[in-house]
Scaffold this active site. Structure first.
Site, PDB file in Angstrom:
ATOM      1  N   ARG A   1      -5.873  -1.043  -6.057  1.00  0.00           N
ATOM      2  CA  ARG A   1      -5.175  -0.461  -7.164  1.00  0.00           C
ATOM      3  C   ARG A   1      -3.718  -0.093  -7.103  1.00  0.00           C
ATOM      4  O   ARG A   1      -3.109  -0.185  -8.210  1.00  0.00           O
ATOM      5  CB  ARG A   1      -5.990   0.327  -8.159  1.00  0.00           C
ATOM      6  CG  ARG A   1      -7.383  -0.243  -8.626  1.00  0.00           C
ATOM      7  CD  ARG A   1      -8.310   1.038  -9.083  1.00  0.00           C
ATOM      8  NE  ARG A   1      -8.616   1.489  -7.856  1.00  0.00           N
ATOM      9  CZ  ARG A   1      -9.479   2.548  -7.772  1.00  0.00           C
ATOM     10  NH1 ARG A   1     -10.299   2.938  -8.919  1.00  0.00           N
ATOM     11  NH2 ARG A   1      -9.979   3.060  -6.733  1.00  0.00           N
TER      12      ARG A   1
ATOM     13  N   ASP B   1     -16.949  -5.290  -0.579  1.00  0.00           N
ATOM     14  CA  ASP B   1     -17.327  -3.757  -0.862  1.00  0.00           C
ATOM     15  C   ASP B   1     -18.448  -3.403  -0.059  1.00  0.00           C
ATOM     16  O   ASP B   1     -19.406  -4.443   0.175  1.00  0.00           O
ATOM     17  CB  ASP B   1     -17.336  -3.487  -2.340  1.00  0.00           C
ATOM     18  CG  ASP B   1     -17.591  -1.783  -2.336  1.00  0.00           C
ATOM     19  OD1 ASP B   1     -16.318  -1.144  -2.520  1.00  0.00           O
ATOM     20  OD2 ASP B   1     -18.479  -1.061  -2.720  1.00  0.00           O
TER      21      ASP B   1
ATOM     22  N   ARG C   1      -6.868  -8.165 -11.444  1.00  0.00           N
ATOM     23  CA  ARG C   1      -8.203  -7.184 -11.889  1.00  0.00           C
ATOM     24  C   ARG C   1      -8.483  -7.345 -13.435  1.00  0.00           C
ATOM     25  O   ARG C   1      -9.632  -7.438 -13.795  1.00  0.00           O
ATOM     26  CB  ARG C   1      -8.060  -5.919 -11.386  1.00  0.00           C
ATOM     27  CG  ARG C   1      -9.186  -4.863 -11.757  1.00  0.00           C
ATOM     28  CD  ARG C   1     -10.393  -4.937 -10.678  1.00  0.00           C
ATOM     29  NE  ARG C   1     -11.430  -4.268 -10.838  1.00  0.00           N
ATOM     30  CZ  ARG C   1     -12.326  -4.290 -11.952  1.00  0.00           C
ATOM     31  NH1 ARG C   1     -12.162  -5.064 -12.784  1.00  0.00           N
ATOM     32  NH2 ARG C   1     -13.093  -3.206 -12.200  1.00  0.00           N
TER      33      ARG C   1
ATOM     34  N   TYR D   1     -25.490   5.786  -0.772  1.00  0.00           N
ATOM     35  CA  TYR D   1     -25.262   5.458  -2.342  1.00  0.00           C
ATOM     36  C   TYR D   1     -26.673   4.795  -2.872  1.00  0.00           C
ATOM     37  O   TYR D   1     -26.971   5.009  -4.020  1.00  0.00           O
ATOM     38  CB  TYR D   1     -24.234   4.270  -2.295  1.00  0.00           C
ATOM     39  CG  TYR D   1     -22.663   4.981  -2.097  1.00  0.00           C
ATOM     40  CD1 TYR D   1     -21.842   5.186  -3.217  1.00  0.00           C
ATOM     41  CD2 TYR D   1     -22.328   4.903  -0.822  1.00  0.00           C
ATOM     42  CE1 TYR D   1     -20.837   5.752  -2.972  1.00  0.00           C
ATOM     43  CE2 TYR D   1     -20.951   5.420  -0.518  1.00  0.00           C
ATOM     44  CZ  TYR D   1     -20.265   5.926  -1.669  1.00  0.00           C
ATOM     45  OH  TYR D   1     -19.064   6.454  -1.467  1.00  0.00           O
TER      46      TYR D   1
ATOM     47  N   ARG E   1      -8.076  -0.030   3.045  1.00  0.00           N
ATOM     48  CA  ARG E   1      -7.924  -0.275   1.474  1.00  0.00           C
ATOM     49  C   ARG E   1      -6.456  -0.638   1.318  1.00  0.00           C
ATOM     50  O   ARG E   1      -5.947  -0.124   0.331  1.00  0.00           O
ATOM     51  CB  ARG E   1      -8.411   1.090   0.640  1.00  0.00           C
ATOM     52  CG  ARG E   1      -9.792   1.527   0.679  1.00  0.00           C
ATOM     53  CD  ARG E   1     -10.549   0.820  -0.240  1.00  0.00           C
ATOM     54  NE  ARG E   1     -11.853   1.282  -0.519  1.00  0.00           N
ATOM     55  CZ  ARG E   1     -12.248   2.114  -1.504  1.00  0.00           C
ATOM     56  NH1 ARG E   1     -11.273   2.395  -2.454  1.00  0.00           N
ATOM     57  NH2 ARG E   1     -13.378   2.556  -1.436  1.00  0.00           N
TER      58      ARG E   1
HETATM   59  O1  CP3 Z   1      -9.922  -2.143   2.974  1.00  0.00           O
HETATM   60  C1  CP3 Z   1      -9.601  -2.914   2.006  1.00  0.00           C
HETATM   61  O2  CP3 Z   1      -8.750  -3.196   1.437  1.00  0.00           O
HETATM   62  C2  CP3 Z   1     -10.851  -4.042   1.860  1.00  0.00           C
HETATM   63  C3  CP3 Z   1     -11.446  -3.677   0.497  1.00  0.00           C
HETATM   64  C4  CP3 Z   1     -12.581  -2.677   0.502  1.00  0.00           C
HETATM   65  C5  CP3 Z   1     -13.064  -1.848  -0.838  1.00  0.00           C
HETATM   66  N1  CP3 Z   1     -14.014  -0.906  -0.723  1.00  0.00           N
HETATM   67  C6  CP3 Z   1     -12.549  -2.460  -1.998  1.00  0.00           C
HETATM   68  C7  CP3 Z   1     -12.912  -1.510  -3.361  1.00  0.00           C
HETATM   69  C8  CP3 Z   1     -13.302  -1.805   1.431  1.00  0.00           C
HETATM   70  C9  CP3 Z   1     -13.036  -1.995   2.981  1.00  0.00           C
HETATM   71  C10 CP3 Z   1     -14.211  -0.959   0.946  1.00  0.00           C
HETATM   72  C11 CP3 Z   1     -15.064  -0.067   1.589  1.00  0.00           C
HETATM   73  C12 CP3 Z   1     -15.769   0.983   0.999  1.00  0.00           C
HETATM   74  N2  CP3 Z   1     -16.423   0.965  -0.417  1.00  0.00           N
HETATM   75  C13 CP3 Z   1     -16.228   2.212   1.254  1.00  0.00           C
HETATM   76  C14 CP3 Z   1     -16.009   2.832   2.798  1.00  0.00           C
HETATM   77  C15 CP3 Z   1     -14.554   3.233   2.724  1.00  0.00           C
HETATM   78  C16 CP3 Z   1     -14.154   4.348   2.292  1.00  0.00           C
HETATM   79  O3  CP3 Z   1     -13.264   4.561   1.301  1.00  0.00           O
HETATM   80  O4  CP3 Z   1     -14.842   5.437   2.268  1.00  0.00           O
HETATM   81  C17 CP3 Z   1     -16.947   3.054   0.220  1.00  0.00           C
HETATM   82  C18 CP3 Z   1     -17.630   4.266   0.509  1.00  0.00           C
HETATM   83  C19 CP3 Z   1     -17.135   2.004  -0.893  1.00  0.00           C
HETATM   84  C20 CP3 Z   1     -17.926   2.291  -2.167  1.00  0.00           C
HETATM   85  C21 CP3 Z   1     -17.102   2.340  -3.292  1.00  0.00           C
HETATM   86  N3  CP3 Z   1     -16.365   1.049  -3.787  1.00  0.00           N
HETATM   87  C22 CP3 Z   1     -16.747   3.131  -4.198  1.00  0.00           C
HETATM   88  C23 CP3 Z   1     -17.038   4.564  -4.098  1.00  0.00           C
HETATM   89  C24 CP3 Z   1     -16.041   2.652  -5.222  1.00  0.00           C
HETATM   90  C25 CP3 Z   1     -15.235   3.498  -6.423  1.00  0.00           C
HETATM   91  C26 CP3 Z   1     -14.244   4.409  -6.176  1.00  0.00           C
HETATM   92  C27 CP3 Z   1     -12.867   3.537  -5.770  1.00  0.00           C
HETATM   93  O5  CP3 Z   1     -12.363   3.974  -4.887  1.00  0.00           O
HETATM   94  O6  CP3 Z   1     -12.509   2.976  -6.638  1.00  0.00           O
HETATM   95  C28 CP3 Z   1     -15.440   1.291  -4.938  1.00  0.00           C
HETATM   96  C29 CP3 Z   1     -14.694   0.317  -5.602  1.00  0.00           C
HETATM   97  C30 CP3 Z   1     -14.010  -0.374  -4.799  1.00  0.00           C
HETATM   98  N4  CP3 Z   1     -14.120  -0.863  -3.430  1.00  0.00           N
HETATM   99  C31 CP3 Z   1     -12.530  -0.583  -5.296  1.00  0.00           C
HETATM  100  C32 CP3 Z   1     -11.939  -1.449  -4.468  1.00  0.00           C
HETATM  101  C33 CP3 Z   1     -10.469  -2.097  -4.351  1.00  0.00           C
HETATM  102  C34 CP3 Z   1     -11.993  -0.196  -6.669  1.00  0.00           C
HETATM  103  C35 CP3 Z   1     -12.493  -1.121  -7.813  1.00  0.00           C
HETATM  104  C36 CP3 Z   1     -11.587  -1.681  -8.851  1.00  0.00           C
HETATM  105  O7  CP3 Z   1     -10.816  -2.250  -8.769  1.00  0.00           O
HETATM  106  O8  CP3 Z   1     -11.387  -0.723 -10.007  1.00  0.00           O
END
Ligand code: CP3
Length: 352
Positions: free
Chosen positions: A35, A81, A44, A157, A31
């Site tokens: 944000r 994602d 965003r 999910y 990640r």
């Molecule tokens: O690593 C990186 O920089 C690449 C981008 C990436 C995102 N999600 C962007 C994202 C990666 C590798 C993921 C994987 C992901 N997504 C996982 C596995 C890793 C982990 O953290 O356990 C999971 C479980 C998800 C599912 C997911 N996506 C959730 C639960 C959420 C909401 C909670 C949160 O952290 O915001 C997301 C949204 C998400 N995915 C965001 C980002 C940058 C936030 C969205 C926003 O900008 O509002």
């Protein structure tokens, strides 16, 4: 043992994932885009939904590049994602501010039958286009990592309809009706292979499988729903892409890490922050490259607590094949300066 058989111009991350030990380990952060970066928040605001961001190649490529422009990271990770696969299978998905992802739950054979592979490639294609774009813009020494969620985590999910505290619905289905639930996992295995194969064809040089909720399963279910689907994905990809390292991240796997490492065929193991360093060094690193495992809260904290924790990790794991990373993703409250300080510390190497 230091090996120099592979050309020194090969990217550091690839060298380590192929088994080399480097005096200065490569570093990237799960990640690393998102944000906590002001430039991400600014971009965003210009797009409607998070899904639109993931599916617009110009924008997703820009977000992928933001952290590598700012920091001396050894890799970029595709910005996307793990829920793109359910979206591509036709499951209605929405990201709500402050709430995370919301999906129309899949809970029966009829719901599985309602998913469709027909448009899978078309719906995934924008992500592949993102990879192609990034590939053309990355510095020559920066590796490009592709990824997918592993079937258990993605299924959780899909079945729960979003994030969950206790995984009651998905576990109840998996435990009471393994054949029925297995049909969903099989669909995910097939779709994930297509998705990752396309990422490699588009230019990804490393893949990571995120199994963020691997740690909630008891042993037999862990073998059935974490190890076995991962093994199938890894072996299918290996048939076509022998040289592409695959990093497995079964978060929270605890005492199951060794079985996961031995049985899935992954090239490297990404450890969460609960794995003791001594266990990682003695029991896991002899069998594969290790990635990890700074608690992301140290990165929020910064300063000497972060430096001490990072140095302990380097001291324990730096004498074998090792990739510095966090134990889980960067938190949105992380000050970017702390990321800069961490990377400088890692680049000073074990001795620094
Ligand atoms: O690593 C990186 O920089 C690449 C981008 C990436 C995102 N999600 C962007 C994202 C990666 C590798 C993921 C994987 C992901 N997504 C996982 C596995 C890793 C982990 O953290 O356990 C999971 C479980 C998800 C599912 C997911 N996506 C959730 C639960 C959420 C909401 C909670 C949160 O952290 O915001 C997301 C949204 C998400 N995915 C965001 C980002 C940058 C936030 C969205 C926003 O900008 O509002």
């Amino acid at each position: 043992m230091r090996e120099d058989r592979i050309s020194p111009t090969t990217k550091a991350l690839l060298r380590v994932l192929r088994g080399e030990t480097l005096a200065v380990p490569p570093v990237w952060l799960m990640r690393q885009a998102g944000r906590y970066l002001p430039e991400y928040r600014a971009l965003r605001e210009t797009v409607g939904g998070f899904l639109d961001l993931c599916l617009t190649p110009e924008l997703a490529a820009e977000v992928t590049l933001q952290p590598v422009r700012r920091f001396a990271l050894d890799a970029a990770i595709l910005f996307s994602d793990i829920l793109i696969v359910p979206y591509a299978l036709g499951q209605p998905l929405e990201y709500r501010d402050g709430e995370g992802p919301v999906l129309e739950p899949v809970r029966s054979a009829a719901d599985i039958a309602g998913l469709s592979d027909g448009d899978l490639r078309d719906r995934i294609a924008p992500v592949w286009r993102t990879v192609e774009r990034v590939k053309g813009l990355l510095r020559a020494d920066t590796a490009l990592i592709g990824f997918a969620g592993a079937p258990w985590t993605v299924a959780s999910y899909m079945v729960e309809g979003g994030s969950s505290r206790d995984f009651a619905v998905v576990k109840s289905w998996a435990f009471s009706d393994p054949r029925g639930f297995g049909a969903l996992v099989d669909r995910l295995i097939d779709a994930t292979i297509v998705y990752l194969d396309g990422q490699v064809r588009a230019g990804c040089e490393v893949l990571q499988l995120f199994d963020s909720w691997a740690g909630v399963l008891p042993e037999a279910a862990f073998r059935q729903w974490v190890i076995e689907p991962t093994r199938k994905i890894v072996s299918a990809l290996r048939l076509v892409h022998q040289d592409v390292p695959i990093i497995g991240y079964p978060r929270g796997a605890g005492l199951m890490y060794p079985a996961y490492q031995a049985e899935t065929g992954v090239s490297a193991l990404s450890l969460d922050q609960t794995v003791p360093l001594d266990v990682a060094r003695r029991k896991l690193q002899p069998a594969s490259a290790i990635q990890g495992n700074l608690d992301p809260l140290f990165l929020v904290e910064g300063g000497e607590p972060m430096a001490a924790a990072a140095r302990a990790i380097l001291a324990a794991l730096g004498s074998g094949p090792f990739v510095f990373n966090l134990g889980h993703g960067v938190m949105p409250s992380t000050p970017p300066d702390h990321v800069q300080a961490l990377i400088e510390l890692v680049h000073r190497g074990v001795a620094g």
